[in-house]
Scaffold this motif. Structure first.
Motif, PDB file in Angstrom:
ATOM      1  N   UNK A 394      -7.073   8.364   1.175  1.00  0.00           N
ATOM      2  CA  UNK A 394      -6.225   7.388   0.498  1.00  0.00           C
ATOM      3  C   UNK A 394      -5.309   8.094  -0.487  1.00  0.00           C
ATOM      4  N   UNK A 395      -4.010   7.808  -0.386  1.00  0.00           N
ATOM      5  CA  UNK A 395      -3.039   8.391  -1.296  1.00  0.00           C
ATOM      6  C   UNK A 395      -2.695   7.430  -2.420  1.00  0.00           C
ATOM      7  N   UNK A 396      -1.405   7.307  -2.709  1.00  0.00           N
ATOM      8  CA  UNK A 396      -0.948   6.427  -3.790  1.00  0.00           C
ATOM      9  C   UNK A 396      -1.041   4.963  -3.356  1.00  0.00           C
ATOM     10  N   UNK A 397      -1.344   4.103  -4.350  1.00  0.00           N
ATOM     11  CA  UNK A 397      -1.402   2.657  -4.107  1.00  0.00           C
ATOM     12  C   UNK A 397      -0.359   1.989  -4.994  1.00  0.00           C
ATOM     13  N   UNK A 398       0.571   1.286  -4.394  1.00  0.00           N
ATOM     14  CA  UNK A 398       1.597   0.552  -5.141  1.00  0.00           C
ATOM     15  C   UNK A 398       1.508  -0.930  -4.808  1.00  0.00           C
ATOM     16  N   UNK A 399       2.185  -1.732  -5.610  1.00  0.00           N
ATOM     17  CA  UNK A 399       2.141  -3.189  -5.417  1.00  0.00           C
ATOM     18  C   UNK A 399       3.555  -3.750  -5.382  1.00  0.00           C
ATOM     19  N   UNK A 400       3.728  -4.803  -4.597  1.00  0.00           N
ATOM     20  CA  UNK A 400       5.004  -5.505  -4.562  1.00  0.00           C
ATOM     21  C   UNK A 400       4.783  -6.928  -4.059  1.00  0.00           C
ATOM     22  N   UNK A 411       0.312  -4.596   2.727  1.00  0.00           N
ATOM     23  CA  UNK A 411       1.580  -4.950   3.364  1.00  0.00           C
ATOM     24  C   UNK A 411       1.961  -3.892   4.393  1.00  0.00           C
ATOM     25  N   UNK A 412       1.929  -2.611   3.977  1.00  0.00           N
ATOM     26  CA  UNK A 412       2.320  -1.526   4.859  1.00  0.00           C
ATOM     27  C   UNK A 412       1.725  -0.221   4.358  1.00  0.00           C
ATOM     28  N   UNK A 413       1.856   0.824   5.179  1.00  0.00           N
ATOM     29  CA  UNK A 413       1.354   2.154   4.824  1.00  0.00           C
ATOM     30  C   UNK A 413       2.485   3.155   4.937  1.00  0.00           C
ATOM     31  N   UNK A 414       2.250   4.304   4.327  1.00  0.00           N
ATOM     32  CA  UNK A 414       3.164   5.437   4.465  1.00  0.00           C
ATOM     33  C   UNK A 414       2.329   6.699   4.636  1.00  0.00           C
ATOM     34  N   UNK A 415       2.401   7.328   5.805  1.00  0.00           N
ATOM     35  CA  UNK A 415       3.217   7.056   6.993  1.00  0.00           C
ATOM     36  C   UNK A 415       2.896   5.694   7.610  1.00  0.00           C
ATOM     37  N   UNK A 423      -6.018  15.352  10.484  1.00  0.00           N
ATOM     38  CA  UNK A 423      -7.238  15.084   9.731  1.00  0.00           C
ATOM     39  C   UNK A 423      -7.068  15.542   8.293  1.00  0.00           C
ATOM     40  N   UNK A 424      -7.432  14.647   7.354  1.00  0.00           N
ATOM     41  CA  UNK A 424      -7.348  14.973   5.935  1.00  0.00           C
ATOM     42  C   UNK A 424      -6.034  14.623   5.295  1.00  0.00           C
ATOM     43  N   UNK A 425      -5.034  14.147   6.082  1.00  0.00           N
ATOM     44  CA  UNK A 425      -3.747  13.753   5.486  1.00  0.00           C
ATOM     45  C   UNK A 425      -3.929  12.516   4.614  1.00  0.00           C
ATOM     46  N   UNK A 426      -3.041  12.379   3.605  1.00  0.00           N
ATOM     47  CA  UNK A 426      -3.063  11.217   2.719  1.00  0.00           C
ATOM     48  C   UNK A 426      -2.203  10.094   3.297  1.00  0.00           C
ATOM     49  N   UNK A 427      -2.685   8.876   3.099  1.00  0.00           N
ATOM     50  CA  UNK A 427      -1.946   7.680   3.524  1.00  0.00           C
ATOM     51  C   UNK A 427      -1.776   6.776   2.307  1.00  0.00           C
ATOM     52  N   UNK A 428      -0.520   6.484   1.953  1.00  0.00           N
ATOM     53  CA  UNK A 428      -0.231   5.598   0.820  1.00  0.00           C
ATOM     54  C   UNK A 428      -0.283   4.137   1.274  1.00  0.00           C
ATOM     55  N   UNK A 429      -0.741   3.260   0.371  1.00  0.00           N
ATOM     56  CA  UNK A 429      -0.834   1.827   0.662  1.00  0.00           C
ATOM     57  C   UNK A 429       0.095   1.039  -0.251  1.00  0.00           C
ATOM     58  N   UNK A 430       0.688  -0.028   0.305  1.00  0.00           N
ATOM     59  CA  UNK A 430       1.443  -1.006  -0.490  1.00  0.00           C
ATOM     60  C   UNK A 430       0.672  -2.314  -0.438  1.00  0.00           C
ATOM     61  N   UNK A 431       0.186  -2.762  -1.617  1.00  0.00           N
ATOM     62  CA  UNK A 431      -0.653  -3.960  -1.725  1.00  0.00           C
ATOM     63  C   UNK A 431       0.200  -5.142  -2.177  1.00  0.00           C
ATOM     64  N   UNK A 432      -0.026  -6.316  -1.558  1.00  0.00           N
ATOM     65  CA  UNK A 432       0.760  -7.514  -1.877  1.00  0.00           C
ATOM     66  C   UNK A 432       0.312  -8.157  -3.184  1.00  0.00           C
TER      67      UNK A 432
END
Length: 676
Positions: A394-400, A411-415, A423-432
């Motif tokens: 899990x990478x950065x978590x932002x909200x919108x 809502x979506x992820x990045x990538x 394996x081991x890459x970070x995935x950022x989340x956008x939370x509603x």
């Protein structure tokens, strides 16, 4: 039902005022509340129809839920001696059909005003899951202030559900029948919208779009013939207004307005200058081209999806081989077929081996390659577990804010979901954060149209009701259903506005014969600014109205000025005073000629002269004016010398005076026709 009959011990029948497909309507009087009412009584021929009775009662009760200023109110529902009846609001006016017959075609501006009220009422019914099913001008009432009231909600449903057909009723309703109803399908809210489009056409043109000798011929035209162009007959009507008719009366329900509110919004702006050059409306279903699908051959399918599709060879028929002769050599067809299918199987086996080789090679090359799992609409904890299970971090978590994804969900992820990662890459989340809340402003006093455009862009559902107001300008908002400052979700909020129709107009009475008190009461009742003046009149009795500034029959609103002139009777002429100064001469008496001979002549002569000079004249004066009559003595006296007298006269303006002076019974001076 005879006049004078009482229903429920409360409603007195006054007279019969109309008939419908299922009921007769009477003017009644509510003896308790002392008000006129309309009483709809189920006809005798339906008394033994249990379905009709049950649905009449059920639908009548449901109609009481429709509280709207443009829907006839239902006061009571009851039964007496087997008679089912509904007590409703009485509207002192006429129905829209008779109104059109009398007035002819209606102007676009007035038509929009009428239709806005109709659409507002039908929209409320649809929200209560009630379909009118019999919208027509005969069921739309209008009073002398152009206020609309729709009637027969619910009764039309009962009529359709019991499959009752009345020739006259069908003939009156078929002109407004939607194509799907004409085909025998069930009516929906869009069937009502179709009927509203026909009513709009009739208001603007003065006639129905389809007519015929029988109900069947008219019904066929509804689903076979295109809607006639109203602009072909009346080119002054803008295309944008005709488009409202065309969209409402589209043959396919999917091409019509989704709701009455949508039709109302389109109608409200159709006369705006920017819409006058609009292109004619064309239904979407007619614009779509028919696509012809070409069937694919087995060979094409095999080539396009050879890795997924295996075509099994047909079984070899066990028949006698057919002998063919070619260049003197015999060939067996059955043997050729077996060789052909053997070749196909060998080819497929080869393709499978090649695919397996490349798959093995690719997997060995990218042994560490992963794809981002689909964590959309998961909460953060669930998304974290899914990422960890996939070997990601899990990478950065932002909200919108989001209008589509509920609060606290991904809502979506990045990538992006499905992207290739290691394996081991970070995935950022956008939370509603959920739908962004909207803070309502204070819209009272603001122009409704501008507020409507602003709030519709935000996603609000807007409802509009009307009311006359002497304090708020026409078209401005009187009140709103939700208090200013409230934070709401636009997509889930219906906001209602009460909009001013301006000052309510009234028809001025002819006040001739009214007393001052009656005039003051009338002005107070309607809020008129009254000014009363007085004037003389030879024709109007004292205390009654001579004239009024607002003519009888003219329109006025509360606050208008009313000037009234009250009679104070015939004008009395003015009294004029003047005088005349007259000198009355004294006339001495003559000396006596009979003197005695025996006396001294000189003495006798002296005595006679002295006696004659001292004898007075008797004066009588007669005068005629406003206060005196010539036959009466005005003044009587004696004079011994010349006398100066002044006569004071009082006459009415335009009149005259006279006098006569007598001295010792002889007229010595007189005059008539004296004026100032």
């Amino acid at each position: 039902m005879e006049a004078g009959k009482k229903l429920g011990g409360r409603y007195k029948i006054v007279r019969h005022i109309g008939s419908g497909g299922m009921a007769n309507v009477y003017l009644g009087h509510d003896l308790i509340l002392d008000r006129p009412v309309a009483i709809k009584v189920l006809r005798f021929d339906f008394r033994d129809n249990k379905d009709a009775l049950r649905r009449f009662q059920r639908e009548a009760l449901s109609a009481t839920q429709l509280i709207h200023p443009n829907i006839v109110g239902v006061y009571d529902v009851d039964e007496e001696d087997g008679l089912q009846y509904i007590v409703m609001e009485f509207i002192d006016g006429t129905d829209l059909k008779k109104y059109i017959d009398l007035q002819g075609r209606v102007s676009p501006e007035k038509t929009i005003h009428i239709m806005h009220q109709v659409l507002s009422a039908v929209a409320l019914a649809h929200k209560n899951r009630i379909i009118h099913r019999d919208i027509k001008p005969q069921n739309i009432l209008i009073d002398n202030q152009d206020r609309i009231k729709i009637t027969d909600f619910g009764i039309a449903v009962a009529l359709s559900e019991t499959s009752i057909t009345q020739t006259n009723t069908l003939l009156g309703s078929v002109h407004y029948l939607s194509p799907e109803q004409a085909r025998g399908s069930m009516a929906t809210s869009k069937s009502d919208i179709y009927a509203l489009g026909v009513v709009l056409y009739e208001l603007l043109s003065g006639s129905v779009p389809f007519d015929g000798e029988s109900a069947v011929s008219v019904a066929l035209k509804h689903f076979q013939e295109p809607m006639p162009s109203i602009r072909a007959i009346h080119p002054e009507i803008p295309q944008s207004l005709e488009n409202v008719i065309l969209k409402a009366t589209a043959k396919e329900p999917t091409d019509r307005y989704a709701t009455c509110e949508d039709m109302m919004a389109d109608l409200d702006t159709c006369l705006n200058p920017e819409r006058l050059g609009e292109a004619p409306f064309a239904p979407v279903s007619l614009l779509q081209e028919t696509k012809v699908l070409t069937p694919l051959s087995v060979e094409v399918v095999a080539k396009e999806d050879i890795s997924k599709t295996i075509v099994s060879p047909p079984p070899i028929a066990e028949t006698e081989p057919v002998q063919e002769y070619e260049s003197g050599r015999e060939t067996v067809v059955g043997q050729k077929k077996r060789k052909k299918w053997a070749f196909v199987l060998l080819f497929l086996l080869l393709i499978g081996l090649i695919a397996s080789f490349f798959l093995f090679f690719y997997n060995n090359q990218d042994a560490d390659a992963l794809t981002v799992p689909d964590v959309s609409n998961m909460d953060q904890a669930s998304a974290l577990r899914a990422l960890e299970d996939a070997g990601l971090v899990l990478g950065d978590v932002s909200e919108e804010y989001s209008d589509e994804i509920a609060a606290d969900l991904v809502i979506e992820t990045s990538p992006k979901i499905g992207a290739s990662v290691k394996t081991g890459d970070e995935v950022d989340l956008v939370i509603s954060l959920g739908e962004e809340l909207f803070t309502l402003l204070d819209y009272e006093g603001k122009e409704y149209e501008s507020v409507l455009d602003e709030l519709r862009k935000e996603g609000f559902t807007i409802e509009r009701t009307h009311e006359f107001s002497s304090e708020v300008a026409e078209g401005n908002i009187i009140s709103q259903s939700i208090e200013p400052g409230a934070q709401v979700k636009p997509s889930e909020t219906t906001l209602s506005f009460l909009v001013s129709d301006g000052n309510e107009s009234y028809t001025m009475r002819d006040l001739s014969g009214y007393t001052r008190k009656s005039v003051e009461d009338y002005a107070s009742q309607y809020g008129l600014a009254l000014t009363v003046t007085e004037a003389h009149s030879d024709a109007i009795a004292e205390g009654l109205v001579i004239s009024q500034s607002l003519a009888g029959g003219s329109a006025f609103v509360a606050g208008d000025a009313l000037n009234v002139v009250i009679s104070i009777g015939p004008e009395k002429p003015q009294v004029v005073t003047f005088s005349r100064t007259i000198t009355i001469p004294y006339l001495a008496a003559a000396a006596s000629d009979s003197a005695s001979e025996g006396n001294n002549g000189q003495d006798k002569e002296t005595t006679s002269a002295s006696s004659a000079s001292n004898k007075p004249n008797h004066i009588v004066i007669y005068m005629q004016d406003e206060d005196h009559a010539m036959g009466d003595v005005f003044r009587e006296f004696d004079i011994s010398a010349d006398e100066v007298v002044t006569l004071n006269f009082r006459i009415l303006e335009g009149g005259s005076a006279s006098y006569r002076i007598e001295r010792d019974g002889e007229v010595i001076s007189e005059a008539s026709g004296l004026t100032q």
